[in-house]
Design a protein around this motif. Structure first.
Motif, PDB file in Angstrom:
ATOM      1  N   ASN A 159       0.826  -1.207   0.000  1.00 29.49           N
ATOM      2  CA  ASN A 159       0.000   0.000   0.000  1.00 29.49           C
ATOM      3  C   ASN A 159       0.862   1.260   0.000  1.00 29.49           C
ATOM      4  O   ASN A 159       0.570   2.232  -0.716  1.00 29.49           O
ATOM      5  N   GLN A 160       1.948   1.257   0.770  1.00 28.40           N
ATOM      6  CA  GLN A 160       2.817   2.423   0.824  1.00 28.40           C
ATOM      7  C   GLN A 160       3.581   2.615  -0.480  1.00 28.40           C
ATOM      8  O   GLN A 160       3.820   3.744  -0.909  1.00 28.40           O
ATOM      9  N   TRP A 161       3.957   1.535  -1.133  1.00 20.84           N
ATOM     10  CA  TRP A 161       4.620   1.644  -2.437  1.00 20.84           C
ATOM     11  C   TRP A 161       3.687   2.266  -3.471  1.00 20.84           C
ATOM     12  O   TRP A 161       4.106   3.085  -4.280  1.00 20.84           O
ATOM     13  N   VAL A 162       2.418   1.860  -3.451  1.00 22.15           N
ATOM     14  CA  VAL A 162       1.442   2.432  -4.385  1.00 22.15           C
ATOM     15  C   VAL A 162       1.270   3.926  -4.117  1.00 22.15           C
ATOM     16  O   VAL A 162       1.236   4.747  -5.043  1.00 22.15           O
ATOM     17  N   THR A 163       1.169   4.295  -2.842  1.00 19.76           N
ATOM     18  CA  THR A 163       1.057   5.701  -2.475  1.00 19.76           C
ATOM     19  C   THR A 163       2.280   6.487  -2.934  1.00 19.76           C
ATOM     20  O   THR A 163       2.173   7.621  -3.423  1.00 19.76           O
ATOM     21  N   LEU A 164       3.448   5.890  -2.818  1.00 16.50           N
ATOM     22  CA  LEU A 164       4.685   6.549  -3.213  1.00 16.50           C
ATOM     23  C   LEU A 164       4.698   6.837  -4.710  1.00 16.50           C
ATOM     24  O   LEU A 164       5.135   7.908  -5.141  1.00 16.50           O
ATOM     25  N   VAL A 165       4.219   5.892  -5.517  1.00 10.41           N
ATOM     26  CA  VAL A 165       4.149   6.117  -6.968  1.00 10.41           C
ATOM     27  C   VAL A 165       3.291   7.333  -7.287  1.00 10.41           C
ATOM     28  O   VAL A 165       3.659   8.191  -8.098  1.00 10.41           O
ATOM     29  N   LYS A 166       2.158   7.431  -6.636  1.00  3.55           N
ATOM     30  CA  LYS A 166       1.265   8.579  -6.885  1.00  3.55           C
ATOM     31  C   LYS A 166       1.874   9.881  -6.381  1.00  3.55           C
ATOM     32  O   LYS A 166       1.695  10.942  -6.993  1.00  3.55           O
ATOM     33  N   ASP A 167       2.607   9.819  -5.280  1.00  7.16           N
ATOM     34  CA  ASP A 167       3.188  11.033  -4.702  1.00  7.16           C
ATOM     35  C   ASP A 167       4.333  11.604  -5.536  1.00  7.16           C
ATOM     36  O   ASP A 167       4.738  12.743  -5.313  1.00  7.16           O
ATOM     37  N   THR A 168       4.845  10.834  -6.495  1.00  5.34           N
ATOM     38  CA  THR A 168       5.871  11.399  -7.374  1.00  5.34           C
ATOM     39  C   THR A 168       5.336  12.585  -8.168  1.00  5.34           C
ATOM     40  O   THR A 168       6.108  13.429  -8.618  1.00  5.34           O
ATOM     41  N   SER A 169       4.025  12.647  -8.333  1.00  2.00           N
ATOM     42  CA  SER A 169       3.429  13.766  -9.079  1.00  2.00           C
ATOM     43  C   SER A 169       3.594  15.092  -8.344  1.00  2.00           C
ATOM     44  O   SER A 169       3.409  16.161  -8.946  1.00  2.00           O
ATOM     45  N   LEU A 170       3.943  15.054  -7.059  1.00  2.00           N
ATOM     46  CA  LEU A 170       4.158  16.286  -6.296  1.00  2.00           C
ATOM     47  C   LEU A 170       5.501  16.939  -6.615  1.00  2.00           C
ATOM     48  O   LEU A 170       5.784  18.038  -6.132  1.00  2.00           O
ATOM     49  N   ALA A 171       6.309  16.277  -7.420  1.00  2.00           N
ATOM     50  CA  ALA A 171       7.636  16.799  -7.744  1.00  2.00           C
ATOM     51  C   ALA A 171       7.589  18.108  -8.515  1.00  2.00           C
ATOM     52  O   ALA A 171       8.601  18.795  -8.648  1.00  2.00           O
ATOM     53  N   TYR A 172       6.412  18.486  -9.015  1.00  2.00           N
ATOM     54  CA  TYR A 172       6.308  19.750  -9.756  1.00  2.00           C
ATOM     55  C   TYR A 172       6.700  20.947  -8.898  1.00  2.00           C
ATOM     56  O   TYR A 172       7.162  21.967  -9.418  1.00  2.00           O
ATOM     57  N   ILE A 173       6.564  20.826  -7.562  1.00  2.00           N
ATOM     58  CA  ILE A 173       6.825  21.961  -6.682  1.00  2.00           C
ATOM     59  C   ILE A 173       8.280  22.406  -6.759  1.00  2.00           C
ATOM     60  O   ILE A 173       8.596  23.565  -6.503  1.00  2.00           O
ATOM     61  N   VAL A 174       9.181  21.500  -7.129  1.00  2.00           N
ATOM     62  CA  VAL A 174      10.600  21.852  -7.259  1.00  2.00           C
ATOM     63  C   VAL A 174      11.045  21.810  -8.721  1.00  2.00           C
ATOM     64  O   VAL A 174      12.242  21.723  -9.015  1.00  2.00           O
ATOM     65  N   VAL A 176      10.650  19.510 -11.096  1.00  3.13           N
ATOM     66  CA  VAL A 176      11.073  18.236 -11.686  1.00  3.13           C
ATOM     67  C   VAL A 176      10.031  17.820 -12.726  1.00  3.13           C
ATOM     68  O   VAL A 176       8.853  17.683 -12.408  1.00  3.13           O
ATOM     69  N   ALA A 177      10.485  17.589 -13.952  1.00  5.03           N
ATOM     70  CA  ALA A 177       9.568  17.354 -15.072  1.00  5.03           C
ATOM     71  C   ALA A 177       9.143  15.898 -15.155  1.00  5.03           C
ATOM     72  O   ALA A 177       9.426  15.200 -16.138  1.00  5.03           O
ATOM     73  N   GLU A 178       8.454  15.410 -14.121  1.00  8.52           N
ATOM     74  CA  GLU A 178       7.964  14.033 -14.147  1.00  8.52           C
ATOM     75  C   GLU A 178       6.719  13.948 -15.034  1.00  8.52           C
ATOM     76  O   GLU A 178       6.371  14.890 -15.727  1.00  8.52           O
ATOM     77  N   PHE A 179       6.051  12.811 -14.976  1.00  8.18           N
ATOM     78  CA  PHE A 179       4.982  12.492 -15.927  1.00  8.18           C
ATOM     79  C   PHE A 179       3.847  13.518 -15.924  1.00  8.18           C
ATOM     80  O   PHE A 179       3.428  14.014 -16.970  1.00  8.18           O
ATOM     81  N   THR A 180       3.335  13.842 -14.739  1.00  6.04           N
ATOM     82  CA  THR A 180       2.234  14.791 -14.651  1.00  6.04           C
ATOM     83  C   THR A 180       2.660  16.185 -15.102  1.00  6.04           C
ATOM     84  O   THR A 180       1.879  16.920 -15.719  1.00  6.04           O
ATOM     85  N   PHE A 181       3.898  16.549 -14.802  1.00  6.35           N
ATOM     86  CA  PHE A 181       4.432  17.856 -15.195  1.00  6.35           C
ATOM     87  C   PHE A 181       4.434  18.001 -16.716  1.00  6.35           C
ATOM     88  O   PHE A 181       3.964  19.014 -17.255  1.00  6.35           O
ATOM     89  N   VAL A 182       4.955  16.999 -17.428  1.00  8.36           N
ATOM     90  CA  VAL A 182       4.997  17.095 -18.888  1.00  8.36           C
ATOM     91  C   VAL A 182       3.595  17.011 -19.479  1.00  8.36           C
ATOM     92  O   VAL A 182       3.318  17.600 -20.527  1.00  8.36           O
ATOM     93  N   ALA A 183       2.691  16.293 -18.803  1.00  5.29           N
ATOM     94  CA  ALA A 183       1.313  16.250 -19.275  1.00  5.29           C
ATOM     95  C   ALA A 183       0.667  17.629 -19.197  1.00  5.29           C
ATOM     96  O   ALA A 183      -0.077  18.035 -20.110  1.00  5.29           O
ATOM     97  N   ASN A 184       0.948  18.370 -18.135  1.00  2.62           N
ATOM     98  CA  ASN A 184       0.447  19.738 -18.027  1.00  2.62           C
ATOM     99  C   ASN A 184       1.024  20.620 -19.125  1.00  2.62           C
ATOM    100  O   ASN A 184       0.337  21.510 -19.652  1.00  2.62           O
ATOM    101  N   GLN A 185       2.287  20.386 -19.478  1.00  5.06           N
ATOM    102  CA  GLN A 185       2.892  21.152 -20.558  1.00  5.06           C
ATOM    103  C   GLN A 185       2.205  20.858 -21.886  1.00  5.06           C
ATOM    104  O   GLN A 185       1.950  21.775 -22.681  1.00  5.06           O
ATOM    105  N   VAL A 186       1.916  19.587 -22.142  1.00  2.00           N
ATOM    106  CA  VAL A 186       1.208  19.217 -23.367  1.00  2.00           C
ATOM    107  C   VAL A 186      -0.175  19.841 -23.384  1.00  2.00           C
ATOM    108  O   VAL A 186      -0.623  20.394 -24.404  1.00  2.00           O
TER     109      VAL A 186
END
Length: 224
Positions: A159-174, A176-186
């Protein structure tokens, strides 16, 4: 609905601006999740063992640090590490390392409590029988108690590993151009396909989390 926006930008979704810029997209999200997941697991197991074996001031200190990390939002911890460390200590922390460290610390704190609870759930008779057979405390913990505790805490770890995968989307605050960040750019560039873009993002995260759950069930200790 026009799904060509996905096929036209598939490479950008996958690796971001790479090789003409920093690595990003889905591949960076996977690297963040794997790196933070490994560190969080090691930290959680080691921290949980320490909570079990220590007492007095050391135990209270470990418990206090764990509770503080569990109380701090991941987003805030990323923000502190990235923006405050250069100001306070003159340390320039890269965004990717900031995200991995923050995710690992918070997830490790949750896993530590789960690990300690799993060890406590192993019947006391298991300790007594192992030590009566000549095993030391460390050997008892390693060969008898720990395998049983890992089986007990398996759902919590997954359960914590699954939560961690989703929390990578918070990297936009610093930045970091992760998946959600580039999706917002598109989405900002195309402007007319938000349903397709964010529907695709939701589907990918669903597949990722399902894969993590399936992998966790295979990797962790199974009953004999």
């Amino acid at each position: 609905m026009n799904w060509t926006v996905i096929s036209d930008n598939w490479l950008f979704f996958l690796v971001g601006a790479y090789p003409y810029g920093p690595l990003g997209g889905l591949l960076l999200t996977l690297l963040l999740a794997v790196g933070a997941g490994i560190l969080a697991t090691l930290l959680g197991i080691g921290w949980g063992l320490s909570l079990t074996l220590t007492s007095g001031h050391i135990h209270r200190l470990l418990q206090s640090v764990c509770e503080v990390l569990r109380a701090i939002p991941v987003l805030l911890l990323m923000f502190w590490c990235f923006f405050l460390l250069p100001i306070v200590f003159g340390i320039d922390v890269p965004g990717v390392l900031t995200v991995i460290a923050a995710l690992a610390l918070v997830s490790g704190a949750y896993l530590a409590y789960a690990m300690a609870a799993g060890i406590a759930a192993v019947p006391a008779g298991q300790w007594e029988a192992a030590q009566a057979s000549g095993l030391s405390q460390r050997q008892t913990l390693r060969w008898v108690v720990l395998p049983q505790a890992l089986r007990i805490v398996q759902p919590s770890f997954v359960n914590q590993w699954v939560t961690l995968v989703k929390d990578t989307s918070l990297a936009y605050i610093v930045g970091v151009a992760e998946f959600t960040f580039v999706a917002n750019q598109v989405n900002s560039r195309e402007q007319v396909y938000p349903l397709e873009v964010f529907g695709f993002i939701a589907l990918v995260y669903l597949l990722l989390c399902s894969a993590v759950q399936a992998l966790g069930q295979r990797l962790l200790v199974k009953p004999s």
